[in-house]
Design a protein around this motif. Sequence first.
Motif, mmCIF file in Angstrom:
data_model
loop_
_atom_site.group_PDB
_atom_site.id
_atom_site.type_symbol
_atom_site.label_atom_id
_atom_site.label_comp_id
_atom_site.label_asym_id
_atom_site.label_seq_id
_atom_site.Cartn_x
_atom_site.Cartn_y
_atom_site.Cartn_z
ATOM 1 N N ARG A 59 0.840 -1.151 -0.001
ATOM 2 C CA ARG A 59 -0.141 -0.009 -0.207
ATOM 3 C C ARG A 59 0.749 1.258 0.210
ATOM 4 N NH1 ARG A 59 -4.237 -0.882 4.830
ATOM 5 N NH2 ARG A 59 -5.250 0.770 3.717
ATOM 6 N N ASN A 60 0.378 2.329 -0.766
ATOM 7 C CA ASN A 60 1.028 3.581 -0.636
ATOM 8 C C ASN A 60 0.925 4.360 0.647
ATOM 9 O OD1 ASN A 60 2.245 2.821 -2.983
ATOM 10 N ND2 ASN A 60 0.896 3.963 -4.527
ATOM 11 N N ASP A 61 -0.129 5.329 0.246
ATOM 12 C CA ASP A 61 -0.468 6.221 1.399
ATOM 13 C C ASP A 61 -2.125 6.125 1.987
ATOM 14 O OD1 ASP A 61 -1.504 7.105 -0.899
ATOM 15 O OD2 ASP A 61 -1.022 9.381 -0.580
ATOM 16 N N ASP A 62 -2.446 4.835 1.513
ATOM 17 C CA ASP A 62 -3.777 4.449 1.811
ATOM 18 C C ASP A 62 -3.643 4.026 3.484
ATOM 19 O OD1 ASP A 62 -6.345 3.454 1.985
ATOM 20 O OD2 ASP A 62 -6.026 1.867 0.737
ATOM 21 N N ALA A 63 -4.451 4.896 4.244
ATOM 22 C CA ALA A 63 -4.398 4.488 5.530
ATOM 23 C C ALA A 63 -6.056 3.861 6.208
ATOM 24 C CB ALA A 63 -4.637 5.792 6.419
ATOM 25 N N PHE A 64 -6.609 3.462 4.914
ATOM 26 C CA PHE A 64 -8.037 2.967 5.350
ATOM 27 C C PHE A 64 -7.480 1.634 6.043
ATOM 28 C CE2 PHE A 64 -11.515 0.172 3.891
ATOM 29 C CZ PHE A 64 -12.325 0.701 4.473
ATOM 30 N N PRO A 65 -8.088 1.335 7.208
ATOM 31 C CA PRO A 65 -8.020 -0.147 7.874
ATOM 32 C C PRO A 65 -8.597 -1.340 7.171
ATOM 33 C CG PRO A 65 -9.611 1.231 9.096
ATOM 34 C CD PRO A 65 -9.068 2.227 7.977
ATOM 35 N N GLY A 66 -9.513 -1.151 6.512
ATOM 36 C CA GLY A 66 -10.190 -2.359 5.727
ATOM 37 C C GLY A 66 -11.225 -3.016 6.333
ATOM 38 N N VAL A 67 -11.844 -3.679 6.010
ATOM 39 C CA VAL A 67 -13.174 -4.293 6.607
ATOM 40 C C VAL A 67 -13.217 -5.829 6.753
ATOM 41 C CG1 VAL A 67 -14.331 -2.193 5.722
ATOM 42 C CG2 VAL A 67 -14.462 -4.464 4.388
ATOM 43 N N CYS A 68 -12.299 -6.407 6.273
ATOM 44 C CA CYS A 68 -12.307 -8.009 6.461
ATOM 45 C C CYS A 68 -12.331 -8.247 7.847
ATOM 46 C CB CYS A 68 -11.318 -8.631 5.582
ATOM 47 S SG CYS A 68 -10.908 -10.469 5.995
ATOM 48 N N PRO A 69 -13.148 -8.995 8.439
ATOM 49 C CA PRO A 69 -13.183 -9.494 9.966
ATOM 50 C C PRO A 69 -12.056 -10.187 10.200
ATOM 51 C CG PRO A 69 -14.840 -10.575 8.744
ATOM 52 C CD PRO A 69 -14.460 -9.608 7.783
ATOM 53 N N PHE A 70 -11.335 -10.888 9.244
ATOM 54 C CA PHE A 70 -9.984 -11.859 9.445
ATOM 55 C C PHE A 70 -8.691 -10.948 9.489
ATOM 56 C CE2 PHE A 70 -13.690 -14.645 8.216
ATOM 57 C CZ PHE A 70 -13.671 -15.561 9.433
ATOM 58 N N HIS A 71 -8.624 -10.276 8.243
ATOM 59 C CA HIS A 71 -7.401 -9.749 7.942
ATOM 60 C C HIS A 71 -7.355 -7.876 7.798
ATOM 61 C CE1 HIS A 71 -8.201 -13.568 5.761
ATOM 62 N NE2 HIS A 71 -7.213 -13.846 6.544
ATOM 63 N N GLY A 72 -8.485 -7.514 8.212
ATOM 64 C CA GLY A 72 -8.569 -6.140 7.755
ATOM 65 C C GLY A 72 -8.251 -5.764 6.308
ATOM 66 N N ASP A 73 -6.964 -5.313 6.266
ATOM 67 C CA ASP A 73 -6.614 -4.851 4.986
ATOM 68 C C ASP A 73 -6.093 -5.813 4.049
ATOM 69 O OD1 ASP A 73 -4.302 -5.493 6.268
ATOM 70 O OD2 ASP A 73 -3.212 -3.664 5.946
#
Length: 350
Positions: free
Chosen positions: A206-220
């Motif tokens: 990832r570059n400057d993408d700070a979004f944590p993600g929505v996967c309940p197992f891995h996040g991003d």
Amino acid sequence: MRPARRHAVTWSTAAVSSSGSSSASAAPTSRPAALVASDIGSWPLVAGVELGGTKSIAVLVRGPVIEERFEIPTIGPDETLPVLADWLLAQQARGARPVALGIGSFGPLGLDRGAANYATLGATPKFGWAGTDVLAPFARLGVVATALDTDVNAAALAEATWGAARNARVSAYLTIGTGVGVGIVSRSDDGLHRIASELGHARVRRNDDAFPGVCPFHGDCVEGLASGPAISMRTGRAAGSFDPADPVWDDVAREIGELLSIITLAVSPDVIVVGGGVGLSSSFPRRAVVEAAERRLGGYLPGGRSVSDLVTWASFGADTGPIGAAALAYTALPSSPEPRGIMQAQVAAA
């Protein structure tokens, strides 16, 4: 309930070499699509069920042609599976006699017939479905010949059998929708072989993408960053509401592009077919995704090909999944009308 989508079909024959290439010029890979079949009347009627993250579909199919179609939202297993089975039972009561049933389901899914967890969902992000036997509710149909796989592998099989990957030695199907998944099909002299994959849960740079993600197992993981729910969480808007040039796609395009580069390096596919509700939407930044994959590969692609040479879009649109479930059903039969050679058909929506 949606009405059935029917197609007008004109058939022609072309032999296939052992390398998988056709001796006739390839038909277009978007609608009208090239399909693999002999005479449509030689294909027995089969039933297909696609269990997707947002919607579930039951169909009656001959070859690649949907004759009847039924769609409902995917809620809980008790609200979804019996309703689909009831619809198929109603079709039987009206005289339809499918000789096989194929089910393509979101995963992870137990696929070993000899294992205790066969047909059972594992730790899935889909709330309330873990531990569900997706085949058991359909036992009352009395259809003995059944086949089961993930929904993305079913879609990959549809494209390899009848669609954009029909001439490919190795093909991959990338779905981007409620989830992100990758199905892989290889072709040999004795038929098509599906390979289970969970590449949608791979983590990417990832570059400057700070979004944590929505996967309940891995996040991003890729699914956590670039699925429909992830895009909605990032932006507060549905993925289909953006222009392809909107900067909101920048991070998503890089992340999907890296997944394309991983698929390319891992399995050396002849074609990568992209589908799913997000992947097929008019807002999806197709060019930006392909260019991102090119940058990640840095020109390292054998044969002088480019990612744009490899990537195409699902031949059957939103019906790729249920048609794939029907393709699974045909694999459950002791013999099938599917020829070793490619029988091409031009299909136009009627």
